[in-house]
Motif scaffolding. Structure first.
Motif, PDB file in Angstrom:
ATOM      1  N   GLU B 244       0.803  -1.295  -0.075  1.00  0.00           N
ATOM      2  CA  GLU B 244       0.087  -0.146   0.078  1.00  0.00           C
ATOM      3  C   GLU B 244       0.795   1.327  -0.149  1.00  0.00           C
ATOM      4  OE1 GLU B 244      -2.722   0.165   3.440  1.00  0.00           O
ATOM      5  OE2 GLU B 244      -3.910   1.290   2.043  1.00  0.00           O
ATOM      6  N   THR B 316      -1.124  -3.984   3.836  1.00  0.00           N
ATOM      7  CA  THR B 316      -1.430  -2.574   4.216  1.00  0.00           C
ATOM      8  C   THR B 316      -0.475  -1.587   4.889  1.00  0.00           C
ATOM      9  OG1 THR B 316      -2.382  -3.182   6.465  1.00  0.00           O
ATOM     10  CG2 THR B 316      -3.903  -3.625   4.785  1.00  0.00           C
ATOM     11  N   GLU B 317      -0.665  -0.386   5.000  1.00  0.00           N
ATOM     12  CA  GLU B 317       0.160   0.312   5.544  1.00  0.00           C
ATOM     13  C   GLU B 317       0.820   0.305   7.128  1.00  0.00           C
ATOM     14  OE1 GLU B 317      -2.464   4.162   4.727  1.00  0.00           O
ATOM     15  OE2 GLU B 317      -0.893   4.716   5.920  1.00  0.00           O
ATOM     16  N   ILE B 318      -0.203  -0.685   7.799  1.00  0.00           N
ATOM     17  CA  ILE B 318       0.233  -0.798   9.011  1.00  0.00           C
ATOM     18  C   ILE B 318       0.707  -2.289   9.290  1.00  0.00           C
ATOM     19  CG2 ILE B 318      -1.716   0.929   9.958  1.00  0.00           C
ATOM     20  CD1 ILE B 318      -3.245  -1.685  10.668  1.00  0.00           C
ATOM     21  N   GLY B 319       0.758  -2.828   7.972  1.00  0.00           N
ATOM     22  CA  GLY B 319       1.505  -4.090   8.052  1.00  0.00           C
ATOM     23  C   GLY B 319       0.575  -5.346   8.166  1.00  0.00           C
ATOM     24  N   GLY B 320      -0.745  -5.035   8.031  1.00  0.00           N
ATOM     25  CA  GLY B 320      -1.781  -6.168   7.789  1.00  0.00           C
ATOM     26  C   GLY B 320      -1.489  -6.829   6.215  1.00  0.00           C
ATOM     27  N   LYS B 321      -2.374  -7.745   6.033  1.00  0.00           N
ATOM     28  CA  LYS B 321      -2.409  -8.106   4.450  1.00  0.00           C
ATOM     29  C   LYS B 321      -3.952  -8.440   4.332  1.00  0.00           C
ATOM     30  CE  LYS B 321      -0.427 -11.809   2.156  1.00  0.00           C
ATOM     31  NZ  LYS B 321       0.582 -13.044   2.184  1.00  0.00           N
ATOM     32  N   ARG B 322      -4.357  -8.032   3.223  1.00  0.00           N
ATOM     33  CA  ARG B 322      -5.600  -8.505   2.975  1.00  0.00           C
ATOM     34  C   ARG B 322      -5.870  -8.703   1.449  1.00  0.00           C
ATOM     35  NH1 ARG B 322      -8.219  -4.147   0.123  1.00  0.00           N
ATOM     36  NH2 ARG B 322      -7.697  -1.980   0.816  1.00  0.00           N
TER      37      ARG B 322
END
Lengths: 358, 336
Positions: B244, B316-322
């Motif tokens: 992201e 994602t920018e906070i380190g999540g993955k989707r």
């Protein structure tokens, strides 16, 4: 951008997640009752970052989703009237009624326009004085003051071809109904940030007091949500359930008195039906009698007989009783292109979020 | 002439049609193929592979911040040819005009098509004009069909993405989508966001000058970056991962999306391309892209991580993955 980049800081998020992990190994179930929270949680992949003992459950936080099918049918039937323009927020266009939707009606020739602000409906009414312009007034406390000011503005500008079809609903009564039913066990509640900017912190007071449930009002950025989860767990561990406001940059204790006064000036609380939940006392808003000449419910229209796919489990999803994956229609029959229930339609619907991001 | 409006007579095939062709289209598009006014253009032979593409343009409003339907119709087909690795050569232009359209607007669109064609060295060699009753179309619809030549050693196609290919983009996403939305809905944005509409054929040739081993090119138009990546994942049966924070985006677009509840990954672009390039060439191709005026903000946004499963993932920018799915239906603004 200033004011949100700092709330998406990766390191800060990781730090909070580490702290959450250290806090407890106990099972904690947290419900969010705002569609924007649901979307943020999925969009940033927050569920995957949390330890397995913390589960997030989506509640009835999407205004489109909680509208029962008979009201959707009523709304759709308004578009059958001659010389009528329906103005609506985008999400409503695709919501299926018993056999039709505003989108289908549009394709069949009805004049249906997506607006971004309720006030746009007044502009359209002024532009087409010979037509009825009906605003589909849907939303929770966040949107309702805008509906109220639109109604007042219509009166002030003497726009007599503008009408409101109110589907407005209130958040605290439905939370109470859910908790009262005791169907879903919840340890904490992520209270809706936008709604709270209007109603303040007090209307949630009954939740910790009566149900022993931790409450944190949170914003919508990942740091906001993670921080709120941390504080919910902390309250739980310390056994001091209370309403904590962690969205101070937007929410004041007293809310927005001006907006509340507007709501009160224009609307009356009435019993209202919620999809999958039923009638809930004082949970809906209708125009006060002095505005009845603007009330689109006064039009007599033929509303088709309610027909709902019996397998659709939107209601259970809305109560947090099941996740969308447990619905037999999810992903096989019910998709965003061909939604059966409203939870698959709205961008904030739980089924839509599961479909898109999981 | 500029105060006139287009009546049905202009599409009748008679005198007024002829006048329109001579005074407007020949004047602006002027080239030996078109000037013959033959039933079709007869083009010289070529020993290269031929790319052939068509697209119809129905944008509303016709004039928007950063362009108009004419410019878009040229760039769109030029870019479709470019995504095949072709050098665009010849175009047809077909107009369907609503009666009552002002001659001035038509002239502006024609002039803007001529300018866009000249900019990309493509010739408008044949065309057609129809005028239809009021209400039958919304202003003007344009169809352009184009032919381009591809060097024999170039093989770009959506099924060629390979594991470890790097994914490059030539600049910020979402500008066209927001620009059209703002023009259509009269949104008063704090900062003007012009469409990114641009011809990309030259940029593609620049990239091919570094390596012929570019596996896939795609312009993420309608459906945006997310849909384009999903299409490639499906064609090549690969798993794609993008970051992201690596995706270039203008602050103004980001802010507008934030307010309206749009996901920029699904917003239309008209001057963007994504390229799948083997790892060893990625940096060099990127460098070359950055030298082009249409690639100054180019970036590597992700890579192909595995074969077998057609999926696109976003870190994602906070380190999540989707998962990032295809656009389904139209993107609609949210309620609250």
């Amino acid at each position: 951008m200033k004011y949100y980049d700092e709330y998406r800081d990766k390191n800060l998020c990781q730090l909070i997640i580490e702290k959450i992990k250290k806090l407890t190994k106990e099972e904690i179930r947290i419900m969010e009752v705002c569609g924007t929270h649901t979307m943020s949680i999925f969009r940033y992949g927050i569920k995957n970052l949390l330890p397995a003992n913390i589960s997030l459950i989506s509640g009835p936080g999407c205004p489109v989703c909680v509208t029962p099918i008979n009201e959707i049918d009523h709304m759709i039937s308004l578009s059958d009237m001659e010389e009528t323009i329906i103005t609506t927020f985008g999400d409503m266009i695709n919501v299926p009624g018993s056999t039709s939707s505003l989108k289908k009606k549009k394709a069949e020739g009805a004049d249906i326009r997506v607006i971004y602000s309720p006030l746009q409906a007044l502009g359209i009414a002024e532009q087409f004085p010979q037509k009825r312009v009906i605003l589909i007034g849907i939303g929770f406390e966040t949107t309702i003051p805008l509906l109220a000011s639109t109604v007042l503005e219509a009166k002030k500008r003497r726009i007599d071809n503008f009408f409101l079809f109110s589907l407005a609903k209130l958040m605290p009564p439905i939370i109470k109904t859910l908790l009262e039913s005791n169907e879903v066990k919840i340890d904490g509640m992520l209270c809706p940030g936008h709604v709270s900017t209007i109603i303040g912190t007090k209307p949630y007071q009954f939740i910790p007091e009566r149900y022993d449930i931790a409450c944190v009002i949170a914003g919508f950025e990942p740091v906001d949500i993670l921080n709120a989860i941390y504080h919910i767990i902390e309250q739980r561990i310390k056994k001091i359930p209370q309403v904590e406001n962690k969205y101070r940059r937007a929410v004041r204790e007293e809310g927005n008195p001006l907006a509340l006064a507007l709501i009160n000036q224009v609307f009356l609380t009435v019993p209202s039906e919620w999809r999958g939940i039923g009638m809930v006392a004082e949970s809906g808003l209708e125009l006060r009698p002095e505005f009845s000449n603007l009330n689109a419910r006064n039009f007599s229209v033929k509303i088709e007989r309610e027909r709902e796919n019996e397998l659709c489990r939107c209601g259970d999803v809305l109560r947090g009783a099941i996740t969308p994956r447990q619905c037999p229609l999810f992903r096989s029959v019910c998709t965003p292109e061909n939604p059966v229930g409203s939870c698959m339609v709205s961008s904030e619907g739980t089924c839509s979020a599961y479909y898109r991001y999981n | 002439m500029t105060e006139d409006i287009i009546t049905l007579d202009y599409g009748s095939g008679g005198k007024l049609s002829n006048q329109l062709i001579r005074s407007l289209f020949l004047r602006y598009f002027n080239n030996p193929f078109l000037n013959q006014l033959h039933d079709g253009a007869i083009l010289p032979p070529s020993d290269k592979k031929i790319a052939f593409s068509t697209d119809s343009y129905t944008v509303s409003p016709i004039f928007f911040n950063g362009g108009d339907i004419g410019k878009l119709a040229i760039h769109g087909t030029v870019n479709d040819l470019a995504m095949c690795g072709a050098i665009p050569k010849y175009l047809s232009v077909s107009l369907i005009i609503e009666e009552g359209t002002s001659m001035y607007a038509l002239e502006q669109i024609t002039s803007s098509m001529a300018e866009a064609a000249q900019q990309t060295d493509i010739l408008i060699v044949t065309g057609d004009t129809k005028v239809v009753n009021k209400g039958d179309v919304d202003g003007i619809f344009v169809n352009t069909t184009g032919i381009g030549y591809i060097d024999l050693d170039v093989d770009i196609n959506p099924a060629r993405a390979q594991v470890n290919d790097f994914i490059l983009i030539n600049g910020p996403i979402g500008n066209h989508g927001i620009s059209i939305l703002a023009s259509r809905e009269n949104l008063e944005l704090e900062e003007s966001i012009p469409s990114d509409t641009a011809p990309l054929a030259d940029l593609v040739q620049q990239m091919l000058s570094i390596t012929r081993e570019i596996h896939v090119l795609r312009d993420p138009t309608r459906g945006g970056l997310a849909t384009a990546l999903n299409e490639i994942a499906q064609s090549s049966q690969v798993e794609i991962e993008i970051g992201e924070v690596k995706i270039p985006m203008d602050e103004a677009v980001k802010d507008t999306c934030q307010i309206l509840g749009y996901d920029p990954l699904y917003l239309a672009n008209e001057g963007k391309l994504i390229a799948f390039v083997p790892e060893q060439y990625a940096e060099k191709v990127l460098e070359k892209m950055k030298k082009s005026c249409y690639g100054e903000q180019a970036a590597i946004i992700g890579r192909v991580v595995a074969r077998g499963k057609a999926e696109v993932y976003l870190l994602t920018e906070i380190g999540g993955k989707r998962i990032v799915g295809m656009l389904s239906g139209e993107q609609l603004p949210r309620i609250c």
